[in-house]
Motif scaffolding. Sequence first.
Motif, mmCIF file in Angstrom:
data_model
loop_
_atom_site.group_PDB
_atom_site.id
_atom_site.type_symbol
_atom_site.label_atom_id
_atom_site.label_comp_id
_atom_site.label_asym_id
_atom_site.label_seq_id
_atom_site.Cartn_x
_atom_site.Cartn_y
_atom_site.Cartn_z
ATOM 1 N N GLU A 93 0.827 -1.208 0.000
ATOM 2 C CA GLU A 93 0.000 0.000 0.000
ATOM 3 C C GLU A 93 0.862 1.259 0.000
ATOM 4 O OE1 GLU A 93 -4.070 -0.861 2.330
ATOM 5 O OE2 GLU A 93 -2.277 -1.322 3.503
ATOM 6 N N TYR A 110 2.455 1.715 -3.448
ATOM 7 C CA TYR A 110 1.458 2.143 -4.445
ATOM 8 C C TYR A 110 1.123 3.623 -4.271
ATOM 9 C CZ TYR A 110 -2.558 1.861 -7.570
ATOM 10 O OH TYR A 110 -3.422 2.058 -8.626
ATOM 11 N N GLU A 111 0.905 4.036 -3.019
ATOM 12 C CA GLU A 111 0.556 5.437 -2.766
ATOM 13 C C GLU A 111 1.709 6.370 -3.110
ATOM 14 O OE1 GLU A 111 -0.711 5.573 1.281
ATOM 15 O OE2 GLU A 111 -2.429 4.233 0.939
ATOM 16 N N GLU A 143 1.872 7.060 -6.876
ATOM 17 C CA GLU A 143 0.729 7.689 -7.556
ATOM 18 C C GLU A 143 1.155 8.935 -8.328
ATOM 19 O OE1 GLU A 143 -2.990 7.166 -7.040
ATOM 20 O OE2 GLU A 143 -3.127 6.590 -4.933
ATOM 21 N N ARG A 173 -7.332 -0.144 -7.671
ATOM 22 C CA ARG A 173 -5.912 0.138 -7.928
ATOM 23 C C ARG A 173 -5.555 -0.376 -9.329
ATOM 24 N NH1 ARG A 173 -6.088 -1.155 -2.349
ATOM 25 N NH2 ARG A 173 -5.104 0.462 -1.027
#
Length: 371
Positions: A187, A190-191, A194, A224
């Motif tokens: 997580e 992924y963040e 972005e 996602r």
Amino acid sequence: MTNQQDEAKTSALEALPLRDDLRGQSPYGAPQLEVTHLLNTNENTHSVPQVVVDAIGEAVHHAATSLNRYPDREFTELRRRLAQYLGHGLTEDNVWAANGSNEVLQQILQAFGGPGRTVLSFPPTYSMYPLLASGTNTQYIHGVRQEDFTLTPESAAQQVKDNQPNIVILCSPNNPTGTALGLDVVEAVYEAGEEFNTMVVVDEAYEEFALEGTRSALTLLPGRERLIISRTMSKAFALAGARVGYLAASAQVTDALRLVRLPYHLSAITQAAANAALQHVDVLLATVDQIKAQRDRIVEELGQMGLQPAISDSNFVFFGWFDDAHAVWQGLLDRGVLIRDVGIPHHLRVTAGTEEETTAFLVALREVIGA
């Protein structure tokens, strides 16, 4: 092959107009030696169940009657069966497959990497990642782990922000260390990506062997569109020889891979074998618990020997500490047991095999340590 023959072969290769970045490189591959116990490549060492052998044989026989025609380019039945196996509300539109998970990863790099683009991963990890990057002219960035080979969400996210990669590959359970990543790492990565439109790949080749309570990154897919989960039928399914890898992702990702795949890249024989096997999932996965029991046995007994095995969510165990790990590897080989020297100082890796194979390894290791 003698050293002189090796030198002659290398000289002949270098005479070709080879790409500069390939000069001096060695092909990937674990040692293939004739020994009693092969525990070096993380295969499922249990034989394919006879009912599955028969089903594959019948399916391949049927497929052979139409080999004059190209196979289903979309391998529709296979994608549907893989989606059903994975669950999590996935459909055939979310699934892609290729000739082993290495080809899956290669296609991802072809689609989202390439000249002027970068891929970040975190060694020690699967040694094919930099080779796949090189083969697709994608710059490979070596991330950094903690001293105990773990990866924290904060560190991973910061490295993404610092390097701004086009692709990040997270191996979970990690190879060669065997430990799964927490989903908080996925997580966080992924963040952090972005802002840079970073594709995040979680390589879950060994997911079926995970410890109780370990969660798959499949649970993170909804919402996602830049997240990809890579899997394989080589390990838990005991089908390494069939060469079937696959992934789960958004439908946009599978559409992107259609732009780079070779025409009809999955043969009719491969599709027939995989589809037949997937009709017997319960039978194929029946050995997983046996393998996990032997893995846990290895961890326990290595600890009793005074060694340091890593926590393993996979079908192998990474362990140390040795002053001369290669000497231990050689001592085991001299006793008919081949494990993997992964090139990490003071450490080795062993596949959890059958009960008999595990016993042979543990007996041999005690002899080597005693010597």
